[in-house]
Design a protein around this motif. Structure first.
Motif, short mmCIF file in Angstrom:
data_model
loop_
_atom_site.label_atom_id
_atom_site.label_comp_id
_atom_site.label_asym_id
_atom_site.label_seq_id
_atom_site.Cartn_x
_atom_site.Cartn_y
_atom_site.Cartn_z
N ASP A 67 -1.36 4.16 -6.11
CA ASP A 67 -2.35 4.07 -7.19
C ASP A 67 -3.35 2.94 -6.98
O ASP A 67 -4.39 2.90 -7.65
CB ASP A 67 -1.65 3.85 -8.53
CG ASP A 67 -0.81 2.58 -8.54
OD1 ASP A 67 0.03 2.42 -7.63
OD2 ASP A 67 -0.98 1.75 -9.46
N ILE A 68 -3.06 2.02 -6.07
CA ILE A 68 -3.97 0.88 -5.85
C ILE A 68 -4.63 1.01 -4.48
O ILE A 68 -4.12 1.67 -3.58
CB ILE A 68 -3.24 -0.47 -6.00
CG1 ILE A 68 -2.10 -0.61 -4.98
CG2 ILE A 68 -2.73 -0.64 -7.41
CD1 ILE A 68 -2.45 -1.37 -3.77
N ASN A 69 -5.79 0.36 -4.36
CA ASN A 69 -6.54 0.44 -3.11
C ASN A 69 -6.75 -0.90 -2.42
O ASN A 69 -7.12 -0.93 -1.24
CB ASN A 69 -7.91 1.08 -3.37
CG ASN A 69 -7.80 2.54 -3.74
OD1 ASN A 69 -7.14 3.31 -3.05
ND2 ASN A 69 -8.43 2.93 -4.84
N LYS A 121 0.34 -5.80 -11.54
CA LYS A 121 -0.90 -6.12 -10.84
C LYS A 121 -0.82 -7.40 -10.03
O LYS A 121 -1.71 -7.68 -9.22
CB LYS A 121 -2.08 -6.24 -11.82
CG LYS A 121 -1.97 -7.41 -12.80
CD LYS A 121 -3.34 -7.80 -13.37
CE LYS A 121 -3.96 -6.73 -14.23
NZ LYS A 121 -3.55 -6.79 -15.64
N ARG A 134 2.55 1.64 -3.47
CA ARG A 134 1.62 1.78 -4.60
C ARG A 134 0.41 2.64 -4.23
O ARG A 134 -0.68 2.14 -4.00
CB ARG A 134 1.16 0.39 -5.04
CG ARG A 134 2.26 -0.49 -5.64
CD ARG A 134 2.66 -0.02 -7.03
NE ARG A 134 1.53 -0.03 -7.91
CZ ARG A 134 1.09 -1.13 -8.57
NH1 ARG A 134 1.72 -2.28 -8.39
NH2 ARG A 134 0.05 -1.05 -9.37
N CYS A 163 -9.01 -6.56 -7.84
CA CYS A 163 -8.01 -7.28 -7.07
C CYS A 163 -8.42 -8.74 -6.88
O CYS A 163 -7.62 -9.67 -7.07
CB CYS A 163 -7.79 -6.60 -5.72
SG CYS A 163 -6.62 -7.42 -4.64
N CYS A 188 -3.15 -7.06 -6.78
CA CYS A 188 -3.60 -5.74 -6.30
C CYS A 188 -4.43 -5.07 -7.39
O CYS A 188 -4.38 -5.45 -8.56
CB CYS A 188 -2.40 -4.86 -5.93
SG CYS A 188 -1.24 -4.53 -7.27
N GLU A 232 -8.13 -2.23 -15.71
CA GLU A 232 -8.77 -2.13 -14.39
C GLU A 232 -10.28 -2.31 -14.51
O GLU A 232 -10.89 -3.03 -13.71
CB GLU A 232 -8.44 -0.77 -13.76
CG GLU A 232 -9.24 -0.43 -12.51
CD GLU A 232 -8.94 -1.33 -11.32
OE1 GLU A 232 -9.80 -1.45 -10.42
OE2 GLU A 232 -7.83 -1.91 -11.28
N LYS A 250 -7.10 -1.24 -8.24
CA LYS A 250 -7.68 0.02 -7.79
C LYS A 250 -9.00 -0.21 -7.06
O LYS A 250 -9.44 0.64 -6.29
CB LYS A 250 -7.89 0.96 -8.98
CG LYS A 250 -6.58 1.44 -9.61
CD LYS A 250 -6.83 2.42 -10.74
CE LYS A 250 -5.51 2.90 -11.33
NZ LYS A 250 -5.71 3.85 -12.45
N SER A 251 -9.62 -1.35 -7.31
CA SER A 251 -10.86 -1.70 -6.63
C SER A 251 -10.72 -3.07 -5.98
O SER A 251 -9.86 -3.87 -6.38
CB SER A 251 -12.03 -1.72 -7.62
OG SER A 251 -11.86 -2.77 -8.56
N HIS A 307 0.83 -1.21 0.00
CA HIS A 307 0.00 0.00 0.00
C HIS A 307 0.87 1.26 0.00
O HIS A 307 0.54 2.26 -0.67
CB HIS A 307 -0.93 0.01 1.21
CG HIS A 307 -2.18 -0.81 1.03
ND1 HIS A 307 -3.19 -0.46 0.17
CD2 HIS A 307 -2.58 -1.97 1.62
CE1 HIS A 307 -4.16 -1.35 0.23
NE2 HIS A 307 -3.82 -2.28 1.12
#
Length: 321
Positions: A169-171, A232, A167, A251, A244, A297, A246-247, A164
């Motif tokens: 950019d990812i959640n 990813k 990155r 993921c 990983c 994504e 963004k959502s 986290h």
């Protein structure tokens, strides 16, 4: 029924050019019976064997109004929604057999305080997880919010905190010791692009080939995050898989897809070896073209939608409690 030998010859043609050349020679009585087929191929005489290529992406992969992830004006509403989706994610993983004992974890970045993330409490059964059970952890590894079982898996913190942080950019981040991913991770080799489904990971998956034991210190987590880079997914040697997105949905889908891709490669490699050969790889040009649609994504979020819809129905609202 009258047999049409031309059609079997057409199917056996090696490429669009041969098919077009053949169709131009169709007897008129047969051509009249297949006007669309004849018209399509008459336009493709000068096209490459991959005549379907052109624009790619989810916007050209579907016709009609395409769904999009929800947006929120109130971050409190977004937080609750994400916690509910995370609870569903754990239930999906459990149904697919990705849980084993107390190993594995999925996290999502908190929208109110992005330096913290939500994770499953250590030792609580995944099929029973509810939004209210989840715990929120800060970058120091302290539990700052959450449900009644405030027990943190140290390995979850060490790995997920590092990813986290590296990155922004990812959640969401997912890791478990799923059976095929775990088996594949012992081979010390990257995933090969042999099918349309593996194109999801074309130039977008890392191989972390240095197992440093159970992750109880920061060094291993930082090394995993460094190996992952901007990709990813990662295969963690002698350990398992990590994805990983963004959502939460993307993921989760990347993990599901990677697990099945590992299974498919194990089967294909065994079958090929039994015949004294090797698997056929997807050409780079075709893999890149396919990746632009199936590896985005939005594609990941949309591909997970059926699994989340089904689990939401099975949970019957219990995950929201």
């Amino acid at each position: 029924m009258q047999r049409l030998p031309h059609i079997s010859l057409l199917i056996g043609a090696r490429n669009a050019g041969q098919q077009s050349k053949f169709l131009l020679g169709l007897p008129q009585r047969h051509a009249r019976r297949f006007p669309l087929l004849t018209a399509v191929h008459s336009r493709s005489i000068n096209m490459s064997p991959h005549s379907t290529k052109g624009a790619s992406g989810m916007d050209v992969a579907a016709k009609g109004e395409f769904p999009k992830p929800p947006t929120f004006k109130d971050p409190q509403d977004e937080r609750q929604y994400l916690k509910e989706r995370l609870a569903l994610a754990f239930r999906i993983f459990a149904k697919l057999g990705f849980d084993e004992g107390v190993a594995g974890h999925i996290t999502v970045r908190d929208p109110l305080d992005p330096t913290t993330f939500w994770v499953n409490p250590f030792g609580v059964a995944w099929p029973l997880l509810k939004a209210s059970d989840l715990i929120r952890v800060d970058h120091h590894g302290q539990i700052v919010d959450g449900g009644p079982v405030r027990l943190l898996n140290v390995a979850a913190y060490m790995i997920h905190s590092a990813v986290h942080s590296a990155r922004p950019d990812i959640n969401a981040v997912a890791h478990s010791h799923s059976i095929y991913g775990r088996a594949f991770s012992t081979l010390g080799r990257p995933l090969e692009i042999t099918t349309q489904d593996t194109c999801v990971f074309y130039n977008d998956i890392a191989l972390y080939d240095s197992f440093g034991g159970i992750v109880l210190g920061p060094e291993e987590g930082l090394s995993i995050a460094e190996s992952l880079g901007q990709k990813k997914a990662a295969i963690l040697a002698n350990h398992g898989l990590l994805t990983c997105g963004k959502s939460i949905e993307s993921c989760v889908y990347w993990f599901m897809s990677l697990e099945r891709s590992c299974q498919a490669q194990l089967l294909a490699d065994a079958a090929a070896a039994g015949r004294g050969g090797e698997t056929v790889k997807v050409a780079d040009e075709d893999a890149e073209y396919t990746y632009k649609t199936v590896g985005s994504e939005l594609a990941g979020w949309f591909s997970a939608k059926p699994a989340f819809d089904m689990m939401e129905r099975e949970a019957a609202g219990e995950h929201k409690m």
